[in-house]
Design a protein around this motif. Structure first.
Motif, mmCIF file in Angstrom:
data_model
loop_
_atom_site.group_PDB
_atom_site.id
_atom_site.type_symbol
_atom_site.label_atom_id
_atom_site.label_comp_id
_atom_site.label_asym_id
_atom_site.label_seq_id
_atom_site.Cartn_x
_atom_site.Cartn_y
_atom_site.Cartn_z
ATOM 1 N N GLU A 173 -2.972 -1.170 -6.155
ATOM 2 C CA GLU A 173 -2.050 -0.041 -6.276
ATOM 3 C C GLU A 173 -2.693 1.259 -5.813
ATOM 4 O OE1 GLU A 173 -0.123 0.285 -10.085
ATOM 5 O OE2 GLU A 173 0.910 -1.626 -9.777
ATOM 6 N N ILE A 174 -4.002 1.395 -6.092
ATOM 7 C CA ILE A 174 -4.705 2.596 -5.637
ATOM 8 C C ILE A 174 -4.749 2.624 -4.109
ATOM 9 C CG2 ILE A 174 -7.004 3.630 -5.504
ATOM 10 C CD1 ILE A 174 -7.294 3.038 -8.458
ATOM 11 N N GLY A 175 -4.990 1.451 -3.509
ATOM 12 C CA GLY A 175 -4.990 1.372 -2.049
ATOM 13 C C GLY A 175 -3.648 1.809 -1.479
ATOM 14 N N LEU A 176 -2.575 1.313 -2.082
ATOM 15 C CA LEU A 176 -1.233 1.635 -1.594
ATOM 16 C C LEU A 176 -0.974 3.136 -1.678
ATOM 17 C CD1 LEU A 176 1.432 0.582 -0.515
ATOM 18 C CD2 LEU A 176 2.199 0.228 -2.851
ATOM 19 N N LYS A 177 -1.340 3.745 -2.796
ATOM 20 C CA LYS A 177 -1.140 5.191 -2.957
ATOM 21 C C LYS A 177 -1.929 5.955 -1.903
ATOM 22 C CE LYS A 177 -0.157 5.398 -7.898
ATOM 23 N NZ LYS A 177 -0.771 5.548 -9.212
ATOM 24 N N THR A 178 -3.183 5.514 -1.693
ATOM 25 C CA THR A 178 -4.030 6.181 -0.702
ATOM 26 C C THR A 178 -3.399 6.108 0.684
ATOM 27 O OG1 THR A 178 -5.917 5.424 -1.998
ATOM 28 C CG2 THR A 178 -6.384 6.291 0.181
ATOM 29 N N PHE A 179 -2.911 4.919 1.035
ATOM 30 C CA PHE A 179 -2.352 4.734 2.374
ATOM 31 C C PHE A 179 -1.066 5.546 2.535
ATOM 32 C CE2 PHE A 179 -4.441 0.357 3.294
ATOM 33 C CZ PHE A 179 -5.667 0.921 3.008
ATOM 34 N N GLN A 180 -0.277 5.582 1.465
ATOM 35 C CA GLN A 180 0.947 6.370 1.542
ATOM 36 C C GLN A 180 0.624 7.840 1.741
ATOM 37 O OE1 GLN A 180 2.836 4.910 -1.969
ATOM 38 N NE2 GLN A 180 4.102 3.457 -0.831
ATOM 39 N N PHE A 181 -0.467 8.272 1.120
ATOM 40 C CA PHE A 181 -0.894 9.660 1.283
ATOM 41 C C PHE A 181 -1.307 9.916 2.736
ATOM 42 C CE2 PHE A 181 -4.201 13.006 0.924
ATOM 43 C CZ PHE A 181 -3.404 14.012 0.405
ATOM 44 N N ILE A 182 -2.030 8.959 3.309
ATOM 45 C CA ILE A 182 -2.445 9.092 4.712
ATOM 46 C C ILE A 182 -1.203 9.176 5.602
ATOM 47 C CG2 ILE A 182 -3.567 7.879 6.621
ATOM 48 C CD1 ILE A 182 -5.567 6.758 4.540
ATOM 49 N N ALA A 183 -0.210 8.327 5.299
ATOM 50 C CA ALA A 183 1.026 8.337 6.088
ATOM 51 C C ALA A 183 1.735 9.684 5.950
ATOM 52 C CB ALA A 183 1.943 7.202 5.636
ATOM 53 N N GLU A 184 1.791 10.215 4.723
ATOM 54 C CA GLU A 184 2.467 11.501 4.504
ATOM 55 C C GLU A 184 1.807 12.612 5.319
ATOM 56 O OE1 GLU A 184 2.422 12.093 0.282
ATOM 57 O OE2 GLU A 184 3.542 10.226 -0.024
ATOM 58 N N LYS A 222 -2.097 15.091 -5.593
ATOM 59 C CA LYS A 222 -0.810 14.457 -5.343
ATOM 60 C C LYS A 222 -0.630 13.179 -6.166
ATOM 61 C CE LYS A 222 3.043 13.706 -3.132
ATOM 62 N NZ LYS A 222 3.465 13.323 -1.814
ATOM 63 N N TYR A 223 -1.612 12.278 -6.149
ATOM 64 C CA TYR A 223 -1.419 10.963 -6.764
ATOM 65 C C TYR A 223 -2.304 10.712 -7.983
ATOM 66 C CZ TYR A 223 1.563 9.305 -3.007
ATOM 67 O OH TYR A 223 2.595 9.126 -2.142
ATOM 68 N N ASN A 224 -3.165 11.663 -8.306
ATOM 69 C CA ASN A 224 -4.038 11.492 -9.458
ATOM 70 C C ASN A 224 -4.960 10.277 -9.340
ATOM 71 O OD1 ASN A 224 -5.087 12.318 -11.884
ATOM 72 N ND2 ASN A 224 -3.631 11.143 -13.107
ATOM 73 N N VAL A 225 -5.344 9.927 -8.117
ATOM 74 C CA VAL A 225 -6.364 8.889 -7.918
ATOM 75 C C VAL A 225 -7.422 9.452 -6.973
ATOM 76 C CG1 VAL A 225 -4.821 6.932 -8.238
ATOM 77 C CG2 VAL A 225 -5.169 7.825 -5.948
ATOM 78 N N GLY A 226 -8.653 8.962 -7.113
ATOM 79 C CA GLY A 226 -9.709 9.385 -6.197
ATOM 80 C C GLY A 226 -9.638 8.562 -4.922
#
Lengths: 413, 316
Positions: free
Chosen positions: A44-55, A305-309
């Motif tokens: 899930e952390i990976g997905l959030k990170t990638f979505q951030f990169i996409a944004e 944005k996502y509260n993950v490192g």
């Protein structure tokens, strides 16, 4: 006769409408990783990170005027399921696949993609691997359509053991790893390199445990304790690392930890519990407090944005290079992207230059060893609200990370 | 060596007692219905998640009471309005019903709490090392888990063997018609037993949640082991479940600390297979590596040698 003609026309129109619409919509990238079970926290952390990169990319106008979109597929960390999910992604028209967690799953995907591309010329699929580090993927099982951005476990172990070499207080080392291809290669490399670099060091334990099945590591910790080890080397990741350290904290085990993935979800919290201040080390291509301004800014924005490192600095490199390859070839066709990626040089996220080696599709970049503990003035960021953070203790330049490969790359005509 | 022995014994007994909390309910329900309840581990999971949620709102201690009561109530409702109707159609539909229920509970838990682990922490009053043996700390929370399990075991045994209610329950399990003719409400007894069994599993869930991992696949991780315990102990036998729980807890914990492989055993007799022999990998697998499958090996052995289980009275 007339009606069939009209119908055919309507269908053709509808089809062209569809394809036109989807062409305008987005470039889809299939994210095939565990989103349930023991690997879910990492997935899930990976997905959030990638979505951030996409944004970020989409805010800049996307790539080739199209938006980037990640489509998640849950492979449950299972090689068989991974293939099913990749097929599902392909059926949905996706031609760029990215996966990272689990070398077992990675081996299945790379094999599947190679076969699929052979059978479906003109519809090739490219596989971008951001975290599966079993060396075999860029050696004996290398494949033209597979590209890896994470340093493989051999490179990481080389760096860790070089660092350990200088530490004379290490006398007894314990190895504990997950029982699958990656854990086994970590274990083999560790044995080989430790005895080569420090023949005086004793390997007092060599453990393999089931992947993501153990919920209480107390029996393993008791064993480490009984062995009298002063240092532990582990490739454990995700829950297997967090729970291992949690059990160590409960039992009050005092040892130095040399790890690949201590920074994963739950890891920092567990380390804080052990009270091992700057005695847990991690080898990675970047970390939150790296002295490189753009990297720290990215980190802060992601946290806000996502509260993950950012656990995957390499993913920023991976997608940066993917987007660059698309712009360069003016195409989202995997065949052209793959050709452009071979040998590509890139200014990496953590500073410095890296490159995608043509011979085996392994990316080489500067690597860092960091330790986790109380922060000084140079470490602004903590992890998981523990107050502790990562501190730089060693850097290995790109040139010193190069390892040889046995890959004989088969290129398509 | 002594250190490893003592620490492993403590760890093994703890795991065993936790298994017993669940196996006791499962085996009681089996004696009653005559079929295995596949959803039993799901009630354990529900207990853990309820415990997590309630401890978020009002703290751990109320959660320890309220969580199991709620799950027990759900269990009773499942028996009253689900199983009792299905029961008329025979054992196979009952089995399928519990099988389906396990999936339903898992999906519901995933819908509410998500698929990744939730942050269920040990209460602060118990977050310290209770005592130290050979420089190894034993966490107070684990001691607490152990005491709760033993307490419940003693209470359950006392109620079942020493009280009037216990007598009626025991009689209902074996001779339901006779008990009904004597004027007792047997369906009510069944409902209570099912509810109590579920509540026991939920207690195990609440206390195991912070120590292990509270996530939506925890039922699937523990479920199979539970069946091993019940079958090895003898279906329907409470004391059998107790012995089997401890046996499997200790077996799993101690197996982890044994590094002997087949190659080592044969080396004692002066026979060493060459490194290139076909079974090289198999030779070198240590007991520690196969620790997770040992309980299943035991299951197979028990089914072959003594199908009724260690203390069971009827054939499985």
């Amino acid at each position: 006769m007339k009606t069939t003609y009209v119908r055919g026309l309507a269908v053709a129109a509808a089809l062209s409408l569809c394809s036109a619409a989807s062409a305008q919509e987005s470039i889809k990238i299939g994210y095939v990783d565990p989103l349930s079970g023991g690997g879910a926290s990492i997935g899930e952390i990976g997905l959030k990170t990638f979505q951030f990169i996409a944004e970020l990319q989409n805010a800049k106008g996307g790539v080739l005027g199209k938006k980037i979109e990640f489509v998640p597929y849950d492979n449950k960390l299972n090689p068989q399921e991974s293939i099913v999910q990749v097929q599902k992604a392909i059926d949905a028209g996706i031609r760029i696949i990215t996966q990272g967690n689990g070398s077992g799953a990675a081996a299945a995907i790379t094999e599947f993609v190679a076969k699929y591309n052979e059978r479906n010329p003109g519809k090739e699929v490219i596989y971008l691997n951001y975290a599966a580090v079993d060396p075999v993927l860029t050696n004996d099982k290398c494949n033209y359509w597979h590209f890896r951005w994470d340093a493989n476990s051999e490179i990481k172990m080389e760096a860790i053991t070089s660092y350990m070499k200088a530490n004379a207080s290490i006398k007894k080392v314990y190895l504990i790893n997950q029982d699958y291809s990656f854990g086994q290669s970590v274990r083999a490399d560790a044995k080989k390199m430790v005895s080569a670099k420090r023949p005086d060091v004793q390997i007092v334990g060599d453990e393999l445990h089931p992947l993501m099945k153990i919920t209480d590591f107390a029996p393993y910790i008791a064993k480490i304790k009984a062995s009298g080890a002063d240092s532990v080397i582990t490739g454990n990741w995700g829950q297997d690392f967090a729970l291992l350290l949690k059990a160590a904290a409960d039992a009050g085990l005092q040892a130095n930890w040399y790890t690949f993935y201590a920074g994963g979800a739950g890891g920092p919290t567990a380390i804080k519990q052990t009270g091992l201040n700057h005695r847990v080390f991690q080898i990675s291509e970047g970390f939150a407090n790296i002295p490189h301004a753009p990297a720290q800014e990215f980190e802060k924005a992601l946290r806000a944005k996502y509260n993950v490192g950012l656990f995957y600095p390499r993913a920023v490199n991976q997608f940066g290079m993917l987007f660059a390859a698309m712009e360069q070839t003016k195409s989202a066709d995997p065949k052209k992207i793959a050709a452009a990626l071979e040998g590509m040089k890139f200014n990496v996220f953590s500073g410095g230059e890296g490159f995608m080696r043509k011979d085996d599709h392994q990316f080489f970049q500067p690597m860092y060893i960091s330790s986790f503990g109380e922060r000084g003035s140079g470490e602004p960021l903590d992890e998981e609200g523990t107050g502790w953070g990562w501190k730089l203790v060693g850097k290995i330049d790109t040139g010193s990370t190069m390892v040889s490969t046995t890959c004989k790359m088969q290129r398509p005509n | 060596m002594l250190e490893l022995l003592i620490v492993s014994t403590l760890n093994g007994v703890l795991f065993g007692m936790l298994l017993f909390l669940m196996a006791s309910g499962l085996t009681l329900i089996f004696s009653m219905m005559g079929v295995l309840n596949f959803a039993h581990a799901s009630f354990y999971m529900l207990g853990a998640f309820f415990g997590f949620q309630i401890s978020r709102w009002v703290g751990f201690w109320p959660a320890l009471v309220v969580g199991p009561v709620l799950v027990g109530a759900i269990g009773a409702v499942v028996e009253r309005f689900g199983l009792r109707n299905v029961h008329r159609h025979g054992h196979v539909p009952e089995l399928l019903f519990t099988f389906g229920l396990a999936f339903v509970i898992e999906e519901v838990v995933q819908m509410i709490w998500g698929k990744s682990p939730v942050d269920f922490r040990v209460p602060e009053v118990l977050d310290f090392p209770a005592f130290t043996i050979f420089a190894t700390n034993y966490p107070a929370y684990k001691l607490f888990m152990l005491l709760i399990s033993i307490g419940i075991f003693v209470a359950l045994f006392a109620v079942l063997t020493k009280t009037r209610i216990g007598l009626i329950v025991q009689a209902s399990l074996t001779h339901p018609n006779m008990v009904a003719h004597l004027g007792h409400n047997v369906p009510l007894v069944f409902m209570l037993v099912f509810g109590l069994g579920s509540a026991l599993a939920a207690i195990a869930g609440v206390i195991a949640g912070p120590a292990l991992v509270t996530q939506s696949n925890m039922a699937a991780l523990l479920g199979p082991i539970l069946f091993v315990v019940v079958v090895v102990g003898g279906l329907g036998s409470l004391s059998g479940a107790f012995v089997a729980s401890l046996l499997i807890g200790l077996l799993q914990t101690f197996a982890v600390s044994v590094n002997v492989s087949l190659a080592d055993v044969f080396a004692v007799f002066g026979f060493t297979p060459g490194p290139d022999s076909m079974l090289d990998d198999l030779w070198r697998v240590t007991v520690a590596q196969i620790a997770p499958i040992l309980p299943y090996l035991l299951l197979v052995l028990v089914l072959i040698l003594k199908p009724s289980g260690l203390m069971g009275t009827r054939e499985t």
